[in-house]
Design a protein around this motif. Structure first.
Motif, PDB file in Angstrom:
ATOM      1  N   GLN A   1       0.838  -1.161   0.049  1.00 64.75           N
ATOM      2  CA  GLN A   1      -0.104   0.051   0.135  1.00 64.75           C
ATOM      3  C   GLN A   1       0.890   1.169   0.153  1.00 64.75           C
ATOM      4  OE1 GLN A   1      -3.498   0.651   2.337  1.00 64.75           O
ATOM      5  NE2 GLN A   1      -3.641  -1.743   2.644  1.00 64.75           N
ATOM      6  N   VAL A   2       0.544   2.116  -0.945  1.00 67.66           N
ATOM      7  CA  VAL A   2       1.398   3.358  -1.109  1.00 67.66           C
ATOM      8  C   VAL A   2       0.265   4.419  -1.120  1.00 67.66           C
ATOM      9  CG1 VAL A   2       2.973   4.504  -2.808  1.00 67.66           C
ATOM     10  CG2 VAL A   2       3.064   2.301  -2.527  1.00 67.66           C
ATOM     11  N   ALA A   3       0.889   5.572  -0.115  1.00 70.76           N
ATOM     12  CA  ALA A   3       0.181   6.901  -0.014  1.00 70.76           C
ATOM     13  C   ALA A   3       0.598   7.802  -1.086  1.00 70.76           C
ATOM     14  CB  ALA A   3       0.331   7.391   1.277  1.00 70.76           C
ATOM     15  N   LEU A   4      -0.110   8.277  -2.226  1.00 68.10           N
ATOM     16  CA  LEU A   4       0.262   9.336  -3.013  1.00 68.10           C
ATOM     17  C   LEU A   4      -0.440  10.605  -2.663  1.00 68.10           C
ATOM     18  CD1 LEU A   4       1.544   9.797  -6.048  1.00 68.10           C
ATOM     19  CD2 LEU A   4      -0.647   9.088  -7.072  1.00 68.10           C
ATOM     20  N   PHE A   5       0.679  11.664  -2.703  1.00 68.84           N
ATOM     21  CA  PHE A   5       0.200  13.098  -2.605  1.00 68.84           C
ATOM     22  C   PHE A   5       0.471  14.043  -3.703  1.00 68.84           C
ATOM     23  CE2 PHE A   5       1.033  10.926   1.316  1.00 68.84           C
ATOM     24  CZ  PHE A   5      -0.232  11.121   2.095  1.00 68.84           C
ATOM     25  N   ARG A   6      -0.436  14.908  -3.924  1.00 65.90           N
ATOM     26  CA  ARG A   6       0.024  15.942  -4.922  1.00 65.90           C
ATOM     27  C   ARG A   6      -0.237  17.375  -4.014  1.00 65.90           C
ATOM     28  NH1 ARG A   6      -3.939  18.325  -9.512  1.00 65.90           N
ATOM     29  NH2 ARG A   6      -2.679  20.348  -9.821  1.00 65.90           N
ATOM     30  N   THR A   7       1.108  17.767  -3.906  1.00 64.64           N
ATOM     31  CA  THR A   7       0.912  19.188  -2.868  1.00 64.64           C
ATOM     32  C   THR A   7       0.701  20.460  -3.767  1.00 64.64           C
ATOM     33  OG1 THR A   7       3.526  19.292  -3.476  1.00 64.64           O
ATOM     34  CG2 THR A   7       2.748  17.944  -1.315  1.00 64.64           C
ATOM     35  N   PHE A   8       0.468  21.322  -3.261  1.00 59.20           N
ATOM     36  CA  PHE A   8      -0.238  22.719  -3.442  1.00 59.20           C
ATOM     37  C   PHE A   8       0.617  23.170  -4.727  1.00 59.20           C
ATOM     38  CE2 PHE A   8       2.950  24.233  -0.656  1.00 59.20           C
ATOM     39  CZ  PHE A   8       3.474  25.474  -1.351  1.00 59.20           C
ATOM     40  N   ASP A   9       2.042  22.870  -5.006  1.00 51.15           N
ATOM     41  CA  ASP A   9       2.852  23.434  -5.656  1.00 51.15           C
ATOM     42  C   ASP A   9       2.998  22.417  -7.090  1.00 51.15           C
ATOM     43  OD1 ASP A   9       4.361  21.334  -4.870  1.00 51.15           O
ATOM     44  OD2 ASP A   9       6.208  22.550  -4.428  1.00 51.15           O
ATOM     45  N   GLY A  10       1.957  21.302  -6.944  1.00 57.14           N
ATOM     46  CA  GLY A  10       1.764  20.465  -8.172  1.00 57.14           C
ATOM     47  C   GLY A  10       2.949  19.178  -8.022  1.00 57.14           C
ATOM     48  N   SER A  11       3.899  19.222  -7.024  1.00 58.56           N
ATOM     49  CA  SER A  11       4.926  18.227  -7.131  1.00 58.56           C
ATOM     50  C   SER A  11       4.235  17.019  -6.506  1.00 58.56           C
ATOM     51  CB  SER A  11       5.901  18.359  -6.275  1.00 58.56           C
ATOM     52  OG  SER A  11       5.647  18.775  -4.953  1.00 58.56           O
ATOM     53  N   LEU A  12       4.665  15.624  -6.593  1.00 60.59           N
ATOM     54  CA  LEU A  12       4.217  14.618  -6.379  1.00 60.59           C
ATOM     55  C   LEU A  12       4.915  13.730  -5.339  1.00 60.59           C
ATOM     56  CD1 LEU A  12       3.082  13.042  -9.830  1.00 60.59           C
ATOM     57  CD2 LEU A  12       1.525  14.079  -8.016  1.00 60.59           C
ATOM     58  N   HIS A  13       4.445  13.113  -4.176  1.00 59.46           N
ATOM     59  CA  HIS A  13       5.261  12.280  -3.469  1.00 59.46           C
ATOM     60  C   HIS A  13       4.467  11.003  -2.844  1.00 59.46           C
ATOM     61  CE1 HIS A  13       7.705  15.955  -2.311  1.00 59.46           C
ATOM     62  NE2 HIS A  13       6.228  16.769  -2.422  1.00 59.46           N
ATOM     63  N   ALA A  14       5.256   9.961  -3.057  1.00 55.84           N
ATOM     64  CA  ALA A  14       4.507   8.794  -2.720  1.00 55.84           C
ATOM     65  C   ALA A  14       5.648   8.155  -1.421  1.00 55.84           C
ATOM     66  CB  ALA A  14       4.816   7.835  -3.883  1.00 55.84           C
ATOM     67  N   ILE A  15       4.724   7.558  -0.330  1.00 51.87           N
ATOM     68  CA  ILE A  15       5.145   7.007   0.669  1.00 51.87           C
ATOM     69  C   ILE A  15       4.422   5.850   1.120  1.00 51.87           C
ATOM     70  CG2 ILE A  15       6.290   9.289   1.524  1.00 51.87           C
ATOM     71  CD1 ILE A  15       3.868   9.238   3.824  1.00 51.87           C
ATOM     72  N   GLY A  16       5.083   4.980   2.196  1.00 46.52           N
ATOM     73  CA  GLY A  16       4.373   3.903   2.504  1.00 46.52           C
ATOM     74  C   GLY A  16       3.051   4.468   3.194  1.00 46.52           C
ATOM     75  N   ASN A  17       1.851   3.865   3.079  1.00 44.15           N
ATOM     76  CA  ASN A  17       0.550   4.005   3.378  1.00 44.15           C
ATOM     77  C   ASN A  17       0.345   3.557   4.843  1.00 44.15           C
ATOM     78  OD1 ASN A  17      -2.154   5.420   3.286  1.00 44.15           O
ATOM     79  ND2 ASN A  17      -3.029   3.372   3.054  1.00 44.15           N
ATOM     80  N   VAL A  18       1.075   2.537   5.411  1.00 42.22           N
ATOM     81  CA  VAL A  18       0.888   2.302   6.764  1.00 42.22           C
ATOM     82  C   VAL A  18       1.591   2.996   7.871  1.00 42.22           C
ATOM     83  CG1 VAL A  18       1.324   0.285   8.116  1.00 42.22           C
ATOM     84  CG2 VAL A  18       0.624  -0.090   6.146  1.00 42.22           C
ATOM     85  N   ASP A  19       0.756   3.497   8.748  1.00 42.59           N
ATOM     86  CA  ASP A  19       1.237   4.244   9.714  1.00 42.59           C
ATOM     87  C   ASP A  19       2.069   3.401  10.845  1.00 42.59           C
ATOM     88  OD1 ASP A  19       1.714   5.380  12.476  1.00 42.59           O
ATOM     89  OD2 ASP A  19      -0.315   6.598  12.428  1.00 42.59           O
ATOM     90  N   PRO A  20       3.268   3.378  10.888  1.00 43.39           N
ATOM     91  CA  PRO A  20       4.197   2.382  11.625  1.00 43.39           C
ATOM     92  C   PRO A  20       4.107   2.678  13.112  1.00 43.39           C
ATOM     93  CG  PRO A  20       5.604   4.388  11.053  1.00 43.39           C
ATOM     94  CD  PRO A  20       4.375   4.705  10.240  1.00 43.39           C
ATOM     95  N   ILE A  21       3.007   3.525  13.712  1.00 49.24           N
ATOM     96  CA  ILE A  21       2.681   3.569  15.029  1.00 49.24           C
ATOM     97  C   ILE A  21       1.619   2.825  15.423  1.00 49.24           C
ATOM     98  CG2 ILE A  21       2.512   5.234  17.012  1.00 49.24           C
ATOM     99  CD1 ILE A  21       4.386   7.423  15.327  1.00 49.24           C
ATOM    100  N   SER A  22       0.760   3.121  14.665  1.00 53.07           N
ATOM    101  CA  SER A  22      -0.675   2.650  14.864  1.00 53.07           C
ATOM    102  C   SER A  22      -0.700   1.036  14.102  1.00 53.07           C
ATOM    103  CB  SER A  22      -1.547   3.167  14.527  1.00 53.07           C
ATOM    104  OG  SER A  22      -1.874   3.543  13.157  1.00 53.07           O
TER     105      SER A  22
END
Length: 112
Positions: free
Chosen positions: A26-47
């Motif tokens: 599972q990957v979390a994909l984000f488009r930030t306000f400036d239009g750039s893209l970021h992808a990180i793991g979707n699982v919160d390692p704490i919870s």
């Protein structure tokens, strides 16, 4: 590197996240306000919950972050580092746009 087509770039709303299944992860994909893209793991390692794509997108200083909806820890979208507990990290994935389609690649090794 293996690339997985996820969605059209224009379908992503600024400062919102979406979840995608890439290579069985599972990957979390984000488009930030400036239009750039970021992808990180979707699982919160704490919870342990797969919820980071539902977090609040913002910044701490000049670092783009997402705050986990579970316990509100902020994760740097470029390095995967938890800014509240620096010993904790989430995977960071390569992301690009090709012919208007967002593609997510393999996790990258990023050092803070």
């Amino acid at each position: 590197m293996t690339w997985t087509v996820v969605c059209p770039y224009l379908r992503l709303e600024p400062d919102r996240g979406v979840a995608a299944l890439v290579g069985g992860e599972q990957v979390a994909l984000f488009r930030t306000f400036d239009g750039s893209l970021h992808a990180i793991g979707n699982v919160d390692p704490i919870s342990g919950a797969a919820v980071l794509s539902r977090g609040i997108v913002g910044s701490r200083g000049d670092r783009p972050v997402v705050a986990s909806p579970m316990h509100k820890q902020a994760f740097d979208l470029t390095t995967g580092e938890c800014l509240d507990e620096p010993e904790i990290r989430v995977p960071v994935y390569a992301v690009r746009v090709s012919d208007g389609m967002v593609e997510i690649g393999d996790p990258t090794e990023v050092t803070a």
